[in-house]
Structure formats: C-alpha cells, structure tokens
Design a protein around this motif. Structure first.
Motif, PDB file in Angstrom:
ATOM      1  N   THR A 258       0.785  -1.231   0.000  1.00  7.46           N
ATOM      2  CA  THR A 258       0.000   0.000   0.000  1.00  7.46           C
ATOM      3  C   THR A 258       0.815   1.278   0.000  1.00  7.46           C
ATOM      4  N   GLY A 259       2.109   1.204   0.381  1.00  7.39           N
ATOM      5  CA  GLY A 259       2.852   2.441   0.572  1.00  7.39           C
ATOM      6  C   GLY A 259       2.333   3.175   1.794  1.00  7.39           C
ATOM      7  N   LYS A 260       2.347   4.492   1.743  1.00  9.68           N
ATOM      8  CA  LYS A 260       1.876   5.303   2.854  1.00  9.68           C
ATOM      9  C   LYS A 260       0.424   4.977   3.171  1.00  9.68           C
ATOM     10  N   PHE A 261       0.153   4.740   4.479  1.00  5.41           N
ATOM     11  CA  PHE A 261      -1.184   4.300   4.874  1.00  5.41           C
ATOM     12  C   PHE A 261      -2.196   5.412   4.659  1.00  5.41           C
ATOM     13  N   ASP A 262      -3.182   5.133   3.846  1.00  4.07           N
ATOM     14  CA  ASP A 262      -4.279   6.045   3.577  1.00  4.07           C
ATOM     15  C   ASP A 262      -5.515   5.183   3.338  1.00  4.07           C
ATOM     16  N   THR A 263      -6.542   5.361   4.178  1.00  7.07           N
ATOM     17  CA  THR A 263      -7.679   4.442   4.151  1.00  7.07           C
ATOM     18  C   THR A 263      -8.355   4.407   2.791  1.00  7.07           C
ATOM     19  N   GLU A 264      -8.575   5.559   2.187  1.00  9.73           N
ATOM     20  CA  GLU A 264      -9.243   5.570   0.885  1.00  9.73           C
ATOM     21  C   GLU A 264      -8.399   4.884  -0.175  1.00  9.73           C
ATOM     22  N   CYS A 265      -7.089   5.123  -0.136  1.00 11.51           N
ATOM     23  CA  CYS A 265      -6.191   4.494  -1.104  1.00 11.51           C
ATOM     24  C   CYS A 265      -6.199   2.979  -0.950  1.00 11.51           C
ATOM     25  N   LEU A 266      -6.129   2.491   0.281  1.00 13.28           N
ATOM     26  CA  LEU A 266      -6.067   1.034   0.452  1.00 13.28           C
ATOM     27  C   LEU A 266      -7.396   0.388   0.064  1.00 13.28           C
ATOM     28  N   LEU A 267      -8.505   1.094   0.267  1.00 14.16           N
ATOM     29  CA  LEU A 267      -9.795   0.566  -0.187  1.00 14.16           C
ATOM     30  C   LEU A 267      -9.856   0.518  -1.707  1.00 14.16           C
ATOM     31  N   HIS A 268      -9.258   1.519  -2.335  1.00 13.06           N
ATOM     32  CA  HIS A 268      -9.157   1.512  -3.803  1.00 13.06           C
ATOM     33  C   HIS A 268      -8.332   0.308  -4.276  1.00 13.06           C
ATOM     34  N   LEU A 269      -7.204   0.053  -3.588  1.00 15.02           N
ATOM     35  CA  LEU A 269      -6.364  -1.087  -3.946  1.00 15.02           C
ATOM     36  C   LEU A 269      -7.083  -2.400  -3.684  1.00 15.02           C
ATOM     37  N   PHE A 270      -7.841  -2.449  -2.601  1.00 14.53           N
ATOM     38  CA  PHE A 270      -8.629  -3.638  -2.278  1.00 14.53           C
ATOM     39  C   PHE A 270      -9.574  -3.977  -3.429  1.00 14.53           C
ATOM     40  N   LYS A 271     -10.222  -2.951  -3.954  1.00 11.63           N
ATOM     41  CA  LYS A 271     -11.169  -3.171  -5.040  1.00 11.63           C
ATOM     42  C   LYS A 271     -10.456  -3.504  -6.350  1.00 11.63           C
ATOM     43  N   LYS A 272      -9.404  -2.763  -6.650  1.00 14.08           N
ATOM     44  CA  LYS A 272      -8.699  -2.949  -7.926  1.00 14.08           C
ATOM     45  C   LYS A 272      -8.088  -4.333  -8.040  1.00 14.08           C
ATOM     46  N   TYR A 273      -7.410  -4.785  -6.976  1.00 11.02           N
ATOM     47  CA  TYR A 273      -6.698  -6.061  -7.038  1.00 11.02           C
ATOM     48  C   TYR A 273      -7.509  -7.231  -6.482  1.00 11.02           C
ATOM     49  N   ARG A 274      -8.716  -6.940  -6.020  1.00  9.13           N
ATOM     50  CA  ARG A 274      -9.599  -7.978  -5.463  1.00  9.13           C
ATOM     51  C   ARG A 274      -8.881  -8.740  -4.341  1.00  9.13           C
ATOM     52  N   VAL A 275      -8.442  -7.990  -3.361  1.00 11.06           N
ATOM     53  CA  VAL A 275      -7.696  -8.543  -2.236  1.00 11.06           C
ATOM     54  C   VAL A 275      -8.570  -9.534  -1.474  1.00 11.06           C
ATOM     55  N   THR A 276      -7.993 -10.689  -1.130  1.00  9.87           N
ATOM     56  CA  THR A 276      -8.753 -11.728  -0.424  1.00  9.87           C
ATOM     57  C   THR A 276      -8.163 -12.074   0.943  1.00  9.87           C
ATOM     58  N   PHE A 277      -6.983 -11.540   1.267  1.00 14.30           N
ATOM     59  CA  PHE A 277      -6.381 -11.885   2.558  1.00 14.30           C
ATOM     60  C   PHE A 277      -5.570 -10.706   3.081  1.00 14.30           C
ATOM     61  N   SER A 278      -5.748 -10.428   4.383  1.00 14.81           N
ATOM     62  CA  SER A 278      -4.998  -9.333   4.984  1.00 14.81           C
ATOM     63  C   SER A 278      -4.839  -9.562   6.480  1.00 14.81           C
ATOM     64  N   VAL A 279      -4.064  -8.692   7.106  1.00 13.90           N
ATOM     65  CA  VAL A 279      -3.854  -8.711   8.542  1.00 13.90           C
ATOM     66  C   VAL A 279      -3.783  -7.269   9.004  1.00 13.90           C
ATOM     67  N   CYS A 280      -4.452  -6.936  10.121  1.00 15.67           N
ATOM     68  CA  CYS A 280      -4.467  -5.560  10.590  1.00 15.67           C
ATOM     69  C   CYS A 280      -4.734  -5.508  12.079  1.00 15.67           C
ATOM     70  N   VAL A 281      -4.586  -4.328  12.664  1.00 16.13           N
ATOM     71  CA  VAL A 281      -4.956  -4.104  14.061  1.00 16.13           C
ATOM     72  C   VAL A 281      -6.415  -3.638  14.100  1.00 16.13           C
ATOM     73  N   PRO A 282      -7.083  -3.744  15.252  1.00 18.82           N
ATOM     74  CA  PRO A 282      -8.503  -3.356  15.323  1.00 18.82           C
ATOM     75  C   PRO A 282      -8.768  -1.923  14.875  1.00 18.82           C
ATOM     76  N   THR A 283      -7.859  -0.992  15.191  1.00 19.21           N
ATOM     77  CA  THR A 283      -8.076   0.398  14.796  1.00 19.21           C
ATOM     78  C   THR A 283      -8.183   0.542  13.286  1.00 19.21           C
ATOM     79  N   ALA A 284      -7.308  -0.157  12.555  1.00 18.24           N
ATOM     80  CA  ALA A 284      -7.344  -0.095  11.092  1.00 18.24           C
ATOM     81  C   ALA A 284      -8.656  -0.667  10.562  1.00 18.24           C
ATOM     82  N   LEU A 285      -9.110  -1.760  11.161  1.00 25.43           N
ATOM     83  CA  LEU A 285     -10.387  -2.349  10.741  1.00 25.43           C
ATOM     84  C   LEU A 285     -11.526  -1.363  10.960  1.00 25.43           C
TER      85      LEU A 285
END
Length: 563
Positions: A258-285
């Motif tokens: 993702t590079g620099k953490f940005d919620t909108e950007c990572l959601l865009h990447l999630f949609k573009k690449y059809r991400v199926t697996f991740s790991v995060c802390v509760p705050t990020a979720l």
C-alpha cells in the motif's frame, strides 16, 4: 552451490535458510505478481532479479556476512526485496519504527548499528533529528519517489532504484549455517526504551512453515492459499508483517503493498486487485469499515486476521455483518510473532453466534509446535490437571516454540526477565480453559496491587468505556503509602459529549458496579482524569511511558514542587 565440494556418498545437510522460501515461489508461480500501489507491478521472476541486483549493490558497498543493513520505508515492494536480499547474502536486516518518538528512533538505530541505511525521502526530517545516532552508518541509500530535490543535509551513496539499475542480476547466494542471524527489529517500548529481538534463518523458515500449516490445514474459513491476493495492513518494520510476506512468497500468492497508509487508497487497492487476505490491528479495521468508500465494496471474499490488540465483540459483529471473514491471533514481538490463532473447533460450528464471536475474538488455540502454559510464579507452572477438572487458575502466559527470540539483542539484563526455567515469559496474564483456548485477562504491569489484592486495569477500562460518551480509557497504578498502589483512570470523551460528561458522573457510574457485585469496592479508582487523548504505540497498545511524561504532573500533584 558448488556440487564439486560433495564426494559420492556424502549427505547434503539441507539448511533451513530464507532463499529456500523464494525457490518455492519461482518453481510454482514465477508469473504471479507483486504490486506497489497503482505505480508498479512485476512478477516473481522479476522479484528474484531485483533481489540479486540489490544484493550485488550492497556487496559493492562492502557489505559482508554479519553486517547490518537498516530499512526505513512504508510497506512496499522494496521492503519485500530487503526481506530476502539482505538475509540471503548472510547480512542482517534491521527494520526501524518511524512512528515512534525521536528518542526511541535514535536509540534503535544506534543500538542496531547498521553500516548501510536505506531510507525513504519522507523520513529524512526524522533522520535529521537523530543524526547523532548515525555514527556507524557508512552509506545512506535514498528511496526517492517525488520530484523534489535531494536533501542537501545528507550525503547519499546513491538512490535505491539507480543502484539496482547499475548492478547486474548476477549475485550468487551461497548456502550457509541455518542458525545465522537474519533479521532484527524492536519492541514497542511501552514501559522503557525499545528492546531488540533477532531471528535466525532457521527460525523464520520454521515460523513460515507453521504459519502456513495453521492457516491452511484446519477446518476454518480463514485459509490462506496460493490463490489468494495478499495485502498486509500491519507495518513491515515489525514482526515481519506477521510473517505473512514470507508465507505469501513461499506459496507464490499475489501480493499488493500500500505504501503510505491512507484508508481511501487502500480501499481503492482492495477493489482494484480484489484482495482476499490481509492482517491488521482493530483500529485499522474500524477506520476501514467507517470510511464512506467502504459502503459500496463487497468484502465477502476477504479473510482477515486481527491482531495487536483485543478485537471487541462489537467490532467483530460489524465486520461479520459486512461479509468479512475474521479471526483473532495472539502474538508478540519476541515470538516472531505467532503464538496462537482463534480457529473455531468443530464442536463450535453449530453453536450460537455469540459463542462463535467469543471464540473468534479470543486469543485462540496454540499453533502447531507451540507449547503454552500458565506460570503461577517464575518458579512454578500451574498443574495441567486443574483446568481439565474445571479449575481455571490465572497466571502469566509462558511459551515454548522453535522460533522464539533467544535473547534481547545486546541486553543480557532484560534477557534474564524474558527466559526463566526454559520458558519465555510473555508478560501477559490469563488462563487456559478446559478446551485449550487461551484467555488473556491483562498485562503484567497493567495491574495494581492494593492492600495485597490484585486489581485488573483491563476490567476497569472496559467498565468505564460503558458510560455514554466515553471514547477511550486507560488505567495506571499510582504509588500509595498506605495501600501500596491505587488505580487512576485517564478518560477521553467524544466530541458530542465533551460538555456533558465530567469525572464526577463517571465516578458515580463506576460505583454502580460495586452495588451489582461486578467490581469489588477496593478496585474503585481513586482518580478520574479527563484528557484529550491517551498516548498509544503504533499497534494501539497504551504507552505508559508517554502517559507519565504528559500527565504525570496531574496524576502526582505532590511531586510538582519537587526538583
């Protein structure tokens, strides 16, 4: 490897080294891709080529086996390249937490003593402030992504991509002892300066294999395979991003960074690449699910490990209602980090939803090759038969596994507290139920001992958070001449209730739990302090050291006039 060194009849002692992880990816999925934001995508074949170029460039700078290479960057393909290139040449990769304070960053860089430091241009302002910690750095390598001119304050050996372009992909990675140190990173330092933990090639390979077994062999909706698209949302400078980049590479899974953490950007990447697996802390979720852009996304194919802090039942229910497949995992820096994962046992699959959520938000069951026990003291473990008989004694959680840190890096005094009688002491308090599930109730040091009675800070925090308008709470122990220690609470009020809630109201609210029997009277806090924010670490653990620096004068008014 030079086969001429082996005569007929000579057994090859197969080393568990990191280059063997990469070999698997090149064998099974050479054309699968690794992506960096929207800017770059390349195959595993190209990854190998870039790893060879990076190792060759570092070798040309004089890096040898045992030397330390430091890395300060966002989650990126570059970080993945260093995960392999540096250890595979026999050097040690040291990763640094750029989110921590200046004193902590300076300490970790000085303590690790890298000869080469690779740094993203965004962090040069931080590096200026810790320039006195760079005495052992012979070469600074710049990661440059903008069109801004280079920082004149530093003298750079070269730019990362330029060094790779200038180096041929011809570096030959030899076999060596699997017990060679491979990586070094630092704990969060919630109660003092961060401590370094180092891991060998053997430990990382065994951790990778066991993580794959844990995520791929049990009856669970959280299964990780070569067909998944993996995007980590925990930092790569800590705990090898939960070891998942190594596992993804071993499986040849598609990876996205993702590079620099940005919620909108990572959601865009999630949609573009059809991400199926991740790991995060509760705050990020929480940030992801609350973001407006998330409302139109389909999460039904996404599996998520939540770690770093306890996943609340409320957040778990929201995530499940949005289609996410979630589970909690318990780990620690000293464990590389895998200890346990909240898989549902077969007999839980048919039970009520609440029972499932309680299991999914707990610490779970120990992973294969991990032994977990409860220590009553530093000398005695609890009797295993007690929990089989329904008795659930609490104590400190202690572990054994083949990938645990053997010591704190260059800190023998702290190591004495880490290992006792052959067990690693985690610093977490809890119990193991009759089904083998680990339950974490508190943290050593996150309790007060008042008049001989232990008071759980976590329990008080959970009760305070129930008051309308309370956004967050943290309890600390205040020394008391009569009782030894007494609890005090820092409370954050949300914007909508700032003018409506005061400490007296919360105090009265807490007393109601004494009347209902949910809290003993001796556990009532002596002080409620309303603050703007509670200092926390990068993984959302309460930062007690910074709390004392910021609020110590208010919590210990008697000390204000001393000096």
């Amino acid at each position: 490897m030079n086969e001429l060194l082996f005569s007929s009849g000579t057994y090859y002692e197969y080393p568990l080294i990191i280059k063997k992880i990469l070999t698997s990816a090149l064998r099974y999925a050479p054309s699968r891709t690794i992506s960096y934001r929207d800017r770059l995508t390349y195959t595993y074949t190209t990854l190998e080529e870039r790893i060879k170029r990076l190792a060759g460039a570092l070798s040309a700078l004089g890096m040898e086996k045992g030397d330390v290479v430091g890395m300060i960057d966002y989650n990126s393909h570059r970080f993945l390249e260093t995960y392999f290139a540096v250890p595979m040449m026999g050097a040690v990769l040291a990763t640094f937490n750029w989110r921590q304070g200046i004193a902590e960053l300076g300490h970790t860089i000085s303590h690790a003593s890298p000869r080469v430091l690779i740094v993203h241009e965004d962090f040069l302002c931080l590096l200026k402030k810790v320039k006195d910690s760079l005495g052992n750095v012979h070469h600074l390598v710049l990661i440059k992504e903008s069109e801004q001119p280079e920082e004149p304050f530093f003298s750079f050996t070269g730019e990362y991509e330029d060094l790779l372009i200038q180096t041929q992909p011809e570096y030959e990675f030899e076999d060596f002892d699997e017990n060679t140190p491979a990586t070094l990173y630092y704990t969060s330092g919630t109660t003092g300066l961060p401590k370094g933990v180092s891991f060998t090639h053997r430990q990382i390979v065994l951790h990778t294999l066991t993580l794959g077994l844990t995520l791929g062999s049990y009856s669970s909706k959280i299964r990780f395979s070569s067909k998944d698209v993996f995007m980590p949302l925990v930092p790569m400078w800590k705990e090898h991003a939960w070891g998942l980049p190594y596992l993804a590479a071993m499986l040849g899974a598609q990876q996205v960074y993702t590079g620099k953490f940005d919620t909108e950007c990572l959601l865009h990447l999630f949609k573009k690449y059809r991400v199926t697996f991740s790991v995060c802390v509760p705050t990020a979720l929480h940030l992801i699910l609350e973001h407006p852009y998330a409302n139109g996304l389909d999460f039904s194919q996404c599996k998520l490990i939540v770690t770093g802090a306890r996943l609340s039942e409320k957040l778990a229910k929201i995530a499940l209602s949005r289609g996410l497949k979630i589970t909690s995992a318990f780990g620690l820096s000293e464990a590389c980090p895998l200890v346990s994962m909240a898989h549902l046992k077969g007999d839980l699959d048919g039970r009520a939803t609440r029972k499932k959520i309680e299991a999914l938000t707990g610490a779970g069951l120990p992973a294969p090759l991990v032994d977990v026990e409860i220590a009553e003291t530093s000398e005695h473990l609890m009797e295993t038969g007690n929990r089989r008989n329904g008795n659930l004694p609490q104590g400190q959680i202690v572990v054994r596994a083949p990938w645990l840190a053997r010591e704190y890096h260059r800190d023998p005094k702290k190591t004495i507290d880490l290992w006792k009688r052959g067990w690693l002491y985690t610093g977490d308090l809890g119990f193991i139920d009759k089904d083998g599930h680990i339950h974490i109730t508190d943290r050593v040091g996150n309790v007060s001992k008042s008049g001989g009675e232990w008071i759980s800070h976590q329990k008080i925090e959970n009760l305070v958070r129930q008051y309308p308008g309370v956004q967050d709470a943290a309890v600390i122990a205040i020394p008391d001449e009569v009782w030894g220690e007494r609890p005090a609470v820092l409370v954050v009020i949300d914007e909508a209730h700032e003018s409506l809630v005061n400490s007296t109201q919360i105090e009265k609210f807490m007393y109601s739990f004494v009347r209902t029997g949910d809290l003993p009277k001796y556990a009532l806090p002596d002080k409620y302090l309303i603050v703007d924010e509670i200092p926390k670490t990068e993984v959302q653990k309460i930062d007690f050291r910074h709390i004392m620096e910021r609020y110590g004068g208010l919590l210990f008014p008697a000390a204000e006039g001393t000096g």
